[in-house]
Design a protein around this motif. Structure first.
Motif, short mmCIF file in Angstrom:
data_model
loop_
_atom_site.label_atom_id
_atom_site.label_comp_id
_atom_site.label_asym_id
_atom_site.label_seq_id
_atom_site.Cartn_x
_atom_site.Cartn_y
_atom_site.Cartn_z
N TYR A 1 0.82 -1.21 0.00
CA TYR A 1 0.00 0.00 0.00
C TYR A 1 0.86 1.27 0.00
O TYR A 1 0.43 2.31 -0.49
N GLY A 2 2.07 1.18 0.56
CA GLY A 2 2.90 2.37 0.59
C GLY A 2 3.61 2.67 -0.71
O GLY A 2 3.71 3.84 -1.11
N PHE A 3 4.08 1.64 -1.42
CA PHE A 3 4.96 1.88 -2.57
C PHE A 3 4.46 1.25 -3.86
O PHE A 3 5.14 1.34 -4.88
N TYR A 4 3.30 0.59 -3.82
CA TYR A 4 2.73 0.05 -5.06
C TYR A 4 1.46 0.81 -5.46
O TYR A 4 1.31 1.23 -6.60
N THR A 5 0.55 0.97 -4.51
CA THR A 5 -0.69 1.69 -4.81
C THR A 5 -0.66 3.13 -4.28
O THR A 5 -1.59 3.88 -4.53
N TYR A 6 0.40 3.49 -3.55
CA TYR A 6 0.57 4.85 -3.01
C TYR A 6 -0.61 5.28 -2.16
O TYR A 6 -1.01 6.43 -2.18
N GLU A 7 -1.13 4.33 -1.38
CA GLU A 7 -2.17 4.64 -0.41
C GLU A 7 -1.50 4.69 0.97
O GLU A 7 -1.59 3.76 1.77
N PHE A 8 -0.84 5.82 1.22
CA PHE A 8 -0.03 5.93 2.42
C PHE A 8 -0.87 5.93 3.69
O PHE A 8 -0.38 5.57 4.77
N GLY A 9 -2.12 6.35 3.60
CA GLY A 9 -2.99 6.31 4.77
C GLY A 9 -3.22 4.90 5.25
O GLY A 9 -3.14 4.60 6.45
N LYS A 10 -3.48 3.98 4.32
CA LYS A 10 -3.69 2.58 4.67
C LYS A 10 -2.39 1.96 5.18
O LYS A 10 -2.39 1.16 6.12
N ALA A 11 -1.27 2.32 4.54
CA ALA A 11 0.02 1.78 4.97
C ALA A 11 0.35 2.23 6.39
O ALA A 11 0.82 1.43 7.22
#
Length: 296
Positions: A260-270
């Motif tokens: 989630y942090g570095f593939y989908t760039y959903e840093f909130g979920k990460a």
């Protein structure tokens, strides 16, 4: 001798100035990231800007089957790692501690610690070659001499987790051995001499003196092993990729955060997943503390 108050003030000021770089480092690289990660976890964040989301990221993680699968894999591999690594390193440390020749003892310490100086990536690549899943692999070639068919060490979900734990145990064995040795060498020899006078055998001394005396070290090793199990990333990423192949059997919590942090760039979920992992580690640590608490 008369001590001036200004001298004390200056003395304390100098001490605080020496501590200032350390305090700034802790605030900058520890406290601020912790607070910022929690703030981001409350947003739908892409790394640049975010939209307020409240606790929806935590609700998503709670209902995400992928998270629970990653948690299951992490716990299974953690239990295997503790169950294999800690007893093996403790037995080896006990054997080294029993060696009277100092040079021979130092030699064994160096031999067992040698894998620890290699990087996780290098160790993973070596084991990829060693456990190559066809008959060309070194391990399968060795097994073929005894008529055993080639095993899919890192290509079969049934063996992949055990193979990674085997590699991780080999890689971290030296560090564990040194910690055990430090604890073993702190046990008073008088206890063993008194036990010998009472007729206790070596194995009885090991069970009734060594292991109980090592209780604080056992607690430390279990806690650190638990934390490292939940932080498992490098070896599973190199061997199984971001999806934790084969069949997702190596997909751990850290790979979940990475996805989630570095593939989908959903840093909130990460960030939310990171805090959930922190809470899980805290619960396991408190459980270990309660289990090892001295009741005498």
């Amino acid at each position: 001798m008369i001590i001036n108050k200004n001298m004390l003030v200056n003395k304390h000021t100098v001490g605080y100035l020496f501590l200032l770089p350390l305090i700034l480092g802790v605030v900058t690289f520890s406290l601020y990231p912790i607070g910022e990660a929690f703030r981001i976890s409350l947003y739908h964040h892409n790394g640049v800007r975010g939209v307020w989301a409240g606790f929806s990221n935590y609700e998503f993680i709670w209902s995400d089957k992928t998270f629970w699968r990653a948690l299951k894999n992490t716990i299974i591999m953690g239990v295997m790692g503790l169950g294999i690594g800690l007893p093996a390193s403790f037995i080896i440390a006990s054997m080294i501690n029993g060696i009277t020749a100092r040079r021979l003892s130092v030699l064994f310490k160096a031999i067992y610690f040698l894998p620890n100086v290699t990087s996780t990536v290098a160790a993973s690549i070596v084991f990829l070659l060693l456990l190559y899943p066809t008959e060309k692999g070194i391990a399968n070639t060795f097994l073929s001499w005894f008529g055993v068919a080639p095993l899919g060490w890192l290509a079969d979900p049934r063996y992949a987790q055990f193979s990674v734990i085997l590699m991780d145990t080999w890689h971290g064995l030296g560090y564990s051995v040194l910690i055990w040795l430090a604890g073993l060498q702190g046990i008073s020899r008088d206890l063993y001499e008194a036990a010998s006078v009472d007729g206790a055998k070596r194995l009885q001394q090991w069970f009734y003196i060594t292991i109980p005396s090592m209780k604080p070290v056992i607690f430390f090793m279990v806690v650190m092993g638990t934390i490292n199990a939940f932080k498992r990333f490098g070896e599973v990423f190199v061997i199984g990729g971001p999806d934790g192949n084969p069949g997702g059997s190596l997909f751990t919590l850290m790979l979940y955060v990475y996805r989630y942090g570095f593939y989908t760039y959903e840093f909130g979920k990460a960030a939310a997943a990171s805090y959930v992992i922190f809470i899980i580690i805290l619960i396991f640590t408190l459980f270990n503390f309660k289990a090892f608490q001295n009741k005498d």
